[in-house]
Structures are given as C-alpha cells and as structure tokens.
Design a protein around this motif. Sequence first.
Motif, PDB file in Angstrom:
ATOM      1  N   UNK A 139      12.533  53.083  44.381  1.00 32.92           N
ATOM      2  CA  UNK A 139      13.615  52.605  45.233  1.00 32.92           C
ATOM      3  C   UNK A 139      14.273  53.777  45.947  1.00 32.92           C
ATOM      4  N   UNK A 140      14.530  53.604  47.217  1.00 29.98           N
ATOM      5  CA  UNK A 140      15.218  54.654  47.967  1.00 29.98           C
ATOM      6  C   UNK A 140      16.695  54.728  47.619  1.00 29.98           C
ATOM      7  N   UNK A 141      17.201  53.722  46.915  1.00 27.03           N
ATOM      8  CA  UNK A 141      18.597  53.753  46.468  1.00 27.03           C
ATOM      9  C   UNK A 141      18.686  54.074  44.978  1.00 27.03           C
ATOM     10  N   UNK A 142      17.657  54.672  44.429  1.00 32.59           N
ATOM     11  CA  UNK A 142      17.674  55.161  43.052  1.00 32.59           C
ATOM     12  C   UNK A 142      18.715  56.277  42.961  1.00 32.59           C
TER      13      UNK A 142
ATOM     14  N   UNK B  21      17.093  51.375  56.893  1.00 33.78           N
ATOM     15  CA  UNK B  21      18.483  51.820  56.800  1.00 33.78           C
ATOM     16  C   UNK B  21      18.765  52.629  55.546  1.00 33.78           C
ATOM     17  N   UNK B  22      18.030  52.354  54.465  1.00 33.26           N
ATOM     18  CA  UNK B  22      18.263  53.088  53.209  1.00 33.26           C
ATOM     19  C   UNK B  22      18.030  54.581  53.402  1.00 33.26           C
ATOM     20  N   UNK B  23      17.214  54.957  54.396  1.00 35.03           N
ATOM     21  CA  UNK B  23      16.956  56.375  54.641  1.00 35.03           C
ATOM     22  C   UNK B  23      18.219  57.107  55.074  1.00 35.03           C
ATOM     23  N   UNK B  24      19.188  56.383  55.589  1.00 39.12           N
ATOM     24  CA  UNK B  24      20.418  57.018  56.044  1.00 39.12           C
ATOM     25  C   UNK B  24      21.281  57.493  54.901  1.00 39.12           C
ATOM     26  N   UNK B  25      21.180  56.819  53.741  1.00 44.22           N
ATOM     27  CA  UNK B  25      21.972  57.242  52.587  1.00 44.22           C
ATOM     28  C   UNK B  25      21.106  57.937  51.534  1.00 44.22           C
ATOM     29  N   UNK B  26      19.796  57.938  51.741  1.00 49.41           N
ATOM     30  CA  UNK B  26      18.894  58.635  50.821  1.00 49.41           C
ATOM     31  C   UNK B  26      17.906  59.471  51.630  1.00 49.41           C
TER      32      UNK B  26
ATOM     33  N   UNK C 105      27.046  59.318  45.999  1.00 47.42           N
ATOM     34  CA  UNK C 105      27.211  57.924  46.386  1.00 47.42           C
ATOM     35  C   UNK C 105      26.166  57.047  45.695  1.00 47.42           C
ATOM     36  N   UNK C 106      24.906  57.481  45.743  1.00 45.16           N
ATOM     37  CA  UNK C 106      23.847  56.703  45.102  1.00 45.16           C
ATOM     38  C   UNK C 106      24.038  56.671  43.584  1.00 45.16           C
TER      39      UNK C 106
END
Length: 271
Positions: A191-194, A265-270, A21-22
């Motif tokens: 970035x946690x969404x890297x 919230x980014x921790x939920x996808x990363x 996803x990321x």
Amino acid sequence: MKPAGRRRPATHETLKPPSALLMAMEGRAIFEWASFALAWPLLKQAPRGDGHPVLVLPGLAAGDTSTRPLRHFLEHLGYAAYPWNQGPNFGPRDHVIKGLVDRVRALQKKHDRKVSLIGWSLGGAMANALALRMPERIRQVITLGSPLTGHPKGTNVWRVFELVSGFRHDDPRLMELVSGEASVPTTSIMSKTDGIVSWRMSLARESRIAENIEVSATHLGMGANPAVLWVIADRLAQAENRWKPFKPSRAWHNLLYRDPHRFRLADLIAP
C-alpha cells in the motif's frame, strides 16, 4: 498485476521511511479490523482452496494472535492453515530460522504437498528468504507490506527492530532477506499509504513469477483487510505449477487493486 517492465528499486537503496502523516494515519487500521466481520458474507464467496498447507508468519514483535483472522479465513476456504508457533517475531535469529526450516519440512511431509507461505511485514521478508533457501518445498510466497528490497532504515520501526532482534540495521545477514530474484511464485501486496514500511521497499523484483499488487490499506490492518484477504484467496487458489499474475476479473477489482507503478493521488502523500 502485470509486470510494468519499467523501473526496479536498487536492492540496498536507502529509502525514506513513511512520513509522520502516514504514520498517524495508521489509526485507520481499527476500521479494517472491524470490516473483517462486516465483510464476512462476501469473503465466504472467495475462491476456495485445494487443501494444501499454508504457513502464516506474523510481523515484527507480533505473534500468532495477530494472524488468527487470516488463518480462520484460510481454514474456511479449505486450506490447512498453520501458525508459526514461535512466539513474538523478534527477527531472523538462528533458532527461529532453524525452527521455520524444520516446520516447513514437517508440514510438507505431513501433507505430502508443497507449503505456501504468507508473511506479514517482517514475516514476509523472512518467508521470502526461506523460499530462496528451500524452493523445492515452497509452493508460493505472499507478502503483506513486507520490506523486500532497500535498506532497513526505510521503515519507521528500524530502531525497534534493532532493540528486540539483536541485529544492527547494517548487518549483512539482513541484506540476505532482501536480495535475489524470486525462486518461487511470489506476490507482494503493498500500500502506498503504509505508515510503517516505505511502499517502495515492498516492491518485489518483478519477473515471470513475481508480481506487485497495490491496495488501499494500513500496515497494521493488512491482515484483516477484506480486499487483501480476497486477493490472497485468488492467489492461493491457483493450481500448483500453473501460477499466473493477477488479472482483475470483476468490475470492482479495478477499484481495489492497482499497478503500483501508475501514478495516483496517493503518490502526493507518499512520494
């Protein structure tokens, strides 16, 4: 950001690479590149520099074209910004390392001042290793989404790295790129969404001269992301030998820059 004093990633811990996803979300980078031009009036108000030399290292398989907007920004702020002039970055080959060492020495001699290093992705890991090798010539290091700790398999491009660099992922020489405490003031912007490098791999070992700053960015867009450029300007503008960790000084800073150790919230996808 202020050192949290909580956890440290294991130096060679094998971390999972970012999720599919990321990885797919890296397409957002096109908007970051577009925002560079839109944000230029604001970026021109960033803290100005003192003219010292700054060497910019590109990421894996990228060359100096990828860092041109960043260097243009630095030149506008008054720095002597330089490309690395070694073509695409295919890893820390012997001739590349020698070229970097020679280039830092030449720039320091030319300006009679220490050189700051900015490295994007793999370029940041190489900048960090270069500072460990010759700290007396380096003023500070700033890395963008760089693998500074952990194992190379914590990225989504480790197979590409093996293919173009000639190194195996378990080569002990690679571990030298992600080992040791910071020897000069160091800022890791991550970035946690890297979608390319696990954000935990981008956590520098925090100390009195090393910090981590979290931003909302893609891996491929960091070098043109206005929030990243602004904090780079803030870090470089510090007087030599008077480095201090980044502290938000404007109301909007708290919206853009975060402590990566704090849950959001980014921790939920990363995770």
